[in-house]
Enzyme design. Structure first.
Site, PDB file in Angstrom:
ATOM      1  N   ARG A  15      11.333   9.345  -5.886  1.00  0.00           N
ATOM      2  CA  ARG A  15      11.281   9.288  -4.417  1.00  0.00           C
ATOM      3  C   ARG A  15      10.066   8.529  -3.867  1.00  0.00           C
ATOM      4  O   ARG A  15       9.975   8.274  -2.678  1.00  0.00           O
ATOM      5  CB  ARG A  15      11.313  10.719  -3.850  1.00  0.00           C
ATOM      6  CG  ARG A  15      12.718  11.298  -3.868  1.00  0.00           C
ATOM      7  CD  ARG A  15      12.795  12.540  -3.021  1.00  0.00           C
ATOM      8  NE  ARG A  15      12.261  13.701  -3.729  1.00  0.00           N
ATOM      9  CZ  ARG A  15      11.769  14.784  -3.119  1.00  0.00           C
ATOM     10  NH1 ARG A  15      11.709  14.826  -1.802  1.00  0.00           N
ATOM     11  NH2 ARG A  15      11.323  15.797  -3.816  1.00  0.00           N
ATOM     12  N   GLY A 104       0.280  17.031 -12.296  1.00  0.00           N
ATOM     13  CA  GLY A 104      -0.486  15.869 -11.847  1.00  0.00           C
ATOM     14  C   GLY A 104      -0.202  15.462 -10.415  1.00  0.00           C
ATOM     15  O   GLY A 104      -0.976  14.721  -9.803  1.00  0.00           O
ATOM     16  N   LYS A 333     -22.741  -8.911   0.572  1.00  0.00           N
ATOM     17  CA  LYS A 333     -22.127  -8.662  -0.736  1.00  0.00           C
ATOM     18  C   LYS A 333     -23.137  -8.905  -1.842  1.00  0.00           C
ATOM     19  O   LYS A 333     -23.835  -9.919  -1.806  1.00  0.00           O
ATOM     20  CB  LYS A 333     -20.928  -9.600  -0.929  1.00  0.00           C
ATOM     21  CG  LYS A 333     -20.198  -9.383  -2.234  1.00  0.00           C
ATOM     22  CD  LYS A 333     -19.671 -10.663  -2.864  1.00  0.00           C
ATOM     23  CE  LYS A 333     -20.774 -11.470  -3.514  1.00  0.00           C
ATOM     24  NZ  LYS A 333     -20.281 -12.571  -4.362  1.00  0.00           N
ATOM     25  N   ALA A 362     -29.283 -15.385  13.648  1.00  0.00           N
ATOM     26  CA  ALA A 362     -27.838 -15.369  13.896  1.00  0.00           C
ATOM     27  C   ALA A 362     -27.148 -16.539  13.212  1.00  0.00           C
ATOM     28  O   ALA A 362     -27.653 -17.658  13.203  1.00  0.00           O
ATOM     29  CB  ALA A 362     -27.589 -15.432  15.394  1.00  0.00           C
ATOM     30  N   TYR A 369     -21.282 -20.125  -3.177  1.00  0.00           N
ATOM     31  CA  TYR A 369     -20.176 -20.514  -4.053  1.00  0.00           C
ATOM     32  C   TYR A 369     -19.964 -22.017  -3.966  1.00  0.00           C
ATOM     33  O   TYR A 369     -19.783 -22.568  -2.877  1.00  0.00           O
ATOM     34  CB  TYR A 369     -18.927 -19.759  -3.596  1.00  0.00           C
ATOM     35  CG  TYR A 369     -17.715 -19.926  -4.496  1.00  0.00           C
ATOM     36  CD1 TYR A 369     -17.818 -19.798  -5.877  1.00  0.00           C
ATOM     37  CD2 TYR A 369     -16.462 -20.179  -3.949  1.00  0.00           C
ATOM     38  CE1 TYR A 369     -16.708 -19.929  -6.687  1.00  0.00           C
ATOM     39  CE2 TYR A 369     -15.343 -20.314  -4.756  1.00  0.00           C
ATOM     40  CZ  TYR A 369     -15.469 -20.188  -6.132  1.00  0.00           C
ATOM     41  OH  TYR A 369     -14.369 -20.312  -6.929  1.00  0.00           O
ATOM     42  N   SER A 387     -31.863 -19.439  13.306  1.00  0.00           N
ATOM     43  CA  SER A 387     -30.430 -19.258  13.514  1.00  0.00           C
ATOM     44  C   SER A 387     -29.640 -20.404  12.913  1.00  0.00           C
ATOM     45  O   SER A 387     -30.091 -21.552  12.889  1.00  0.00           O
ATOM     46  CB  SER A 387     -30.131 -19.203  15.012  1.00  0.00           C
ATOM     47  OG  SER A 387     -30.711 -18.048  15.550  1.00  0.00           O
ATOM     48  N   ARG A 422     -32.536 -31.058   9.445  1.00  0.00           N
ATOM     49  CA  ARG A 422     -31.462 -31.358  10.390  1.00  0.00           C
ATOM     50  C   ARG A 422     -31.758 -32.724  10.983  1.00  0.00           C
ATOM     51  O   ARG A 422     -32.896 -33.195  10.921  1.00  0.00           O
ATOM     52  CB  ARG A 422     -31.383 -30.294  11.486  1.00  0.00           C
ATOM     53  CG  ARG A 422     -32.649 -30.221  12.313  1.00  0.00           C
ATOM     54  CD  ARG A 422     -32.682 -29.050  13.255  1.00  0.00           C
ATOM     55  NE  ARG A 422     -33.867 -29.141  14.092  1.00  0.00           N
ATOM     56  CZ  ARG A 422     -34.483 -28.084  14.619  1.00  0.00           C
ATOM     57  NH1 ARG A 422     -34.039 -26.862  14.418  1.00  0.00           N
ATOM     58  NH2 ARG A 422     -35.536 -28.253  15.379  1.00  0.00           N
TER      59      ARG A 422
HETATM   60  C1  UD1 Z   1       8.763  23.003 -10.997  1.00  0.00           C
HETATM   61  C2  UD1 Z   1       8.994  24.457 -11.426  1.00  0.00           C
HETATM   62  C3  UD1 Z   1       9.344  25.298 -10.195  1.00  0.00           C
HETATM   63  C4  UD1 Z   1       8.255  25.183  -9.170  1.00  0.00           C
HETATM   64  C5  UD1 Z   1       8.009  23.719  -8.816  1.00  0.00           C
HETATM   65  C6  UD1 Z   1       6.783  23.609  -7.948  1.00  0.00           C
HETATM   66  C7  UD1 Z   1       9.870  24.419 -13.690  1.00  0.00           C
HETATM   67  C8  UD1 Z   1      11.074  24.514 -14.529  1.00  0.00           C
HETATM   68  N1  UD1 Z   1      10.059  24.501 -12.384  1.00  0.00           N
HETATM   69  O1  UD1 Z   1      10.022  22.529 -10.539  1.00  0.00           O
HETATM   70  O2  UD1 Z   1       9.504  26.653 -10.564  1.00  0.00           O
HETATM   71  O3  UD1 Z   1       8.600  25.932  -8.008  1.00  0.00           O
HETATM   72  O4  UD1 Z   1       7.771  22.943 -10.000  1.00  0.00           O
HETATM   73  O5  UD1 Z   1       6.623  22.300  -7.536  1.00  0.00           O
HETATM   74  O6  UD1 Z   1       8.794  24.304 -14.204  1.00  0.00           O
HETATM   75  N2  UD1 Z   1       7.123  16.901 -15.810  1.00  0.00           N
HETATM   76  C9  UD1 Z   1       6.856  16.270 -16.993  1.00  0.00           C
HETATM   77  N3  UD1 Z   1       7.824  16.181 -17.940  1.00  0.00           N
HETATM   78  C10 UD1 Z   1       9.060  16.705 -17.759  1.00  0.00           C
HETATM   79  C11 UD1 Z   1       9.336  17.355 -16.537  1.00  0.00           C
HETATM   80  C12 UD1 Z   1       8.350  17.448 -15.579  1.00  0.00           C
HETATM   81  O7  UD1 Z   1       5.726  15.779 -17.198  1.00  0.00           O
HETATM   82  O8  UD1 Z   1       9.880  16.588 -18.660  1.00  0.00           O
HETATM   83  C13 UD1 Z   1       6.066  16.990 -14.795  1.00  0.00           C
HETATM   84  C14 UD1 Z   1       6.400  16.196 -13.553  1.00  0.00           C
HETATM   85  O9  UD1 Z   1       5.891  14.880 -13.652  1.00  0.00           O
HETATM   86  C15 UD1 Z   1       5.682  16.992 -12.473  1.00  0.00           C
HETATM   87  C16 UD1 Z   1       5.751  18.433 -12.997  1.00  0.00           C
HETATM   88  O10 UD1 Z   1       5.959  18.337 -14.386  1.00  0.00           O
HETATM   89  O11 UD1 Z   1       4.332  16.632 -12.346  1.00  0.00           O
HETATM   90  C17 UD1 Z   1       6.834  19.266 -12.351  1.00  0.00           C
HETATM   91  O12 UD1 Z   1       8.101  18.708 -12.612  1.00  0.00           O
HETATM   92  P1  UD1 Z   1       9.227  18.691 -11.526  1.00  0.00           P
HETATM   93  O13 UD1 Z   1      10.391  17.990 -12.087  1.00  0.00           O
HETATM   94  O14 UD1 Z   1       8.701  18.239 -10.233  1.00  0.00           O
HETATM   95  O15 UD1 Z   1       9.579  20.255 -11.437  1.00  0.00           O
HETATM   96  P2  UD1 Z   1      10.335  20.972 -10.262  1.00  0.00           P
HETATM   97  O16 UD1 Z   1      11.785  20.808 -10.475  1.00  0.00           O
HETATM   98  O17 UD1 Z   1       9.757  20.579  -8.980  1.00  0.00           O
END
Ligand code: UD1
Ligand code: MG
Length: 451
Positions: A15, A104, A333, A362, A369, A387, A422
């Site tokens: 998204r 993350g 800079k 001024a 460069y 100036s 000048r």
């Molecule tokens: C998850 C939780 C949900 C919670 C929500 C909060 C689970 C199953 N569900 O759902 O209960 O309410 O977060 O935001 O844990 N990621 C990976 N590898 C994967 C899958 C996910 O690194 O295979 C990472 C994603 O990049 C992200 C985080 O894990 O940073 C969460 O994954 P996401 O798919 O957003 O989980 P939700 O379905 O939102």
């Protein structure tokens, strides 16, 4: 307590509509991933493991800059949050302690919240961070029995009764490393999304007779960033917090919501920031400075008592000593300005060293460069640059020296010398009047010709 931080960051972030992995999108000049890592700094983790997948190489190189101590492990395919944590198993094989799992894309969990989770760990094998959701949407639901967390049910798998629960899962979880990985082994992907849910470890822990609880935090802390709109909201939250912190430390922000700060902006007390000032990364401003309206600063240092702007631009490597004045439409800079130096109007100072109390007139330009290489200009203490002087680098202006306005200076000027470069002025008495008369006659002829 010995803690390892495991940050899940392998998701694509569809998204975001981006070619860049989601966790590298920036808030206040640092990737959201760096903010997430920093949020857990208070726990003083002995290991930081980032689980990356989409854009693995980019994530790795970004961490070299923002979190060089972090280790990056690959989750080749994204099969769910438990599968993601499992990618850190090998890295943590020898690790003896607790693991805290963060996402993350959820960068704003507060220090105090993480501390409460650590405290709750004393009496519980697993601690989950929950929040009361204004709109519980598709969050996982926390099924509580008194203080005990019995299970987390993902929205897709929840009954109507469970969907009515408003206490939701943030995704942050704390457990002992060996227990966590042993429970992950027991997780299956028999659910609506056919994923390995980390959330399943709660029910598994309960089956094993372990105690599990949830700690509650504010919903804003768990804001997950999934779109550019969320990113802008996260930026706004960061900015609001950072401005408040500065004001609490004694910095005056005349119109706080017009000042943009970076993740690493440092400003000393009694400094005043006028409206519409932008602080890019790497700026430090000492106490008692004045940053006037519409100035843009990045990678620079401003010392006590200096005044910058209005409408000034300080670029990387601009180092202002005490009581320096940089005025309107001045760009600096990679240049040092010693105490009391002044560049008040319409100038470019690049690759230069300007001595104490020197005055740069001024319109002065350091011509740094030549089209291929950059060259340095030095201006001595107490020098006076007339100036509109062009300083063609490399060039050195001595202490106490002076240049005539409009000079193009191509050779060094010794201490206390005046350099003028000048065309000499020529005056022709009466010639202006003659020119005007001639021109008027010409004009008359031209208009008659047009009739
Ligand atoms: C998850 C939780 C949900 C919670 C929500 C909060 C689970 C199953 N569900 O759902 O209960 O309410 O977060 O935001 O844990 N990621 C990976 N590898 C994967 C899958 C996910 O690194 O295979 C990472 C994603 O990049 C992200 C985080 O894990 O940073 C969460 O994954 P996401 O798919 O957003 O989980 P939700 O379905 O939102
Ligand atoms: Mg999510």
């Amino acid at each position: 307590m010995n803690i390892a931080l495991v940050i899940l960051a392998a998701g694509k972030g569809t998204r975001m509509q981006s070619d860049m992995p989601k966790v590298l999108h920036q808030i206040a000049g640092a990737p959201m991933l760096a903010h997430a890592i920093r949020s857990a700094e208070v726990l003083n983790p002995s290991r930081t493991i980032v689980v990356a997948g989409h854009g693995f190489d980019d994530v790795k190189s970004s961490l070299d800059t923002f979190a060089p101590d972090a280790e990056v492990v690959l989750q080749q395919e994204q099969k769910g949050t438990a599968h993601a944590v499992d990618a850190a198993r090998d890295a943590l094989r020898e690790f003896d302690g607790d693991v805290i799992v963060l996402f993350g894309d959820t960068p704003f969990v507060r220090t105090e919240t993480l501390e409460r989770m650590v405290a709750a760990r004393q009496d519980n094998a697993v601690v989950v961070l929950g929040f009361e959701a204004a709109d519980p949407g598709k969050y996982g639901r926390l099924v509580m029995q008194g203080d005990t967390l019995e299970a987390i049910v993902e929205f897709a798998d929840a009954s109507d009764e469970q969907r009515a629960i408003t206490f939701c899962n943030s995704g942050v979880m704390l457990a002992r490393s060996d227990e966590l990985f042993s429970m992950i082994e027991a997780i299956e992907a028999n659910n609506a999304q056919e994923e390995y849910y980390l959330t399943d470890i709660v029910a598994i822990a309960r089956d094993r007779g372990l105690s599990v609880t949830a700690v509650a935090c504010d919903e804003v802390e768990t804001l997950g960033i999934n779109s550019r709109i969320h990113l802008a909201e996260a930026e706004a939250i960061f900015q609001a917090n950072a401005r408040r912190e500065l004001m609490e430390l004694g910095v005056t922000l005349q119109q706080p919501d017009t000042v943009m700060l970076s993740h690493d902006t440092v400003i000393g007390r009694d400094t005043v920031i006028e409206p519409n000032v932008y602080f890019g990364p790497g700026v430090t401003v000492e106490s008692g400075a004045l940053i006037r309206a519409f100035s843009h600063l990045e990678g620079c240092h401003v010392s006590r008592g200096s005044v910058v702007g209005p409408y000034a631009r300080l670029r990387p490597g601009a180092e202002l000593a005490e009581d320096v004045k940089i005025g309107n439409f001045v760009e600096v800079k990679n240049a040092t300005l010693d105490a009391g130096a002044k560049v008040n109007h319409l100038s470019y100072i690049g690759d230069a060293a300007i001595g104490a109390a020197a005055n740069v007139g001024a319109g002065t330009i350091t011509c740094n460069y030549d089209g291929v290489m950059k060259h340095r200009t030095t201006i001595g203490a107490n020098a006076f640059i007339g100036s509109n002087t062009m300083l063609v680098a490399p060039v050195n202006i001595g202490n106490g020296a002076m240049t005539g306005s409009g000079s193009v200076i191509t050779k060094d000027v010794e201490d206390d010398a005046l350099a003028i470069a000048r065309a000499p002025q020529v005056s022709k008495p009466g010639l202006a009047r003659k020119m005007f008369d001639l021109l008027k006659v010409k004009k008359q002829k031209a208009s008659r010709g047009g009739e």
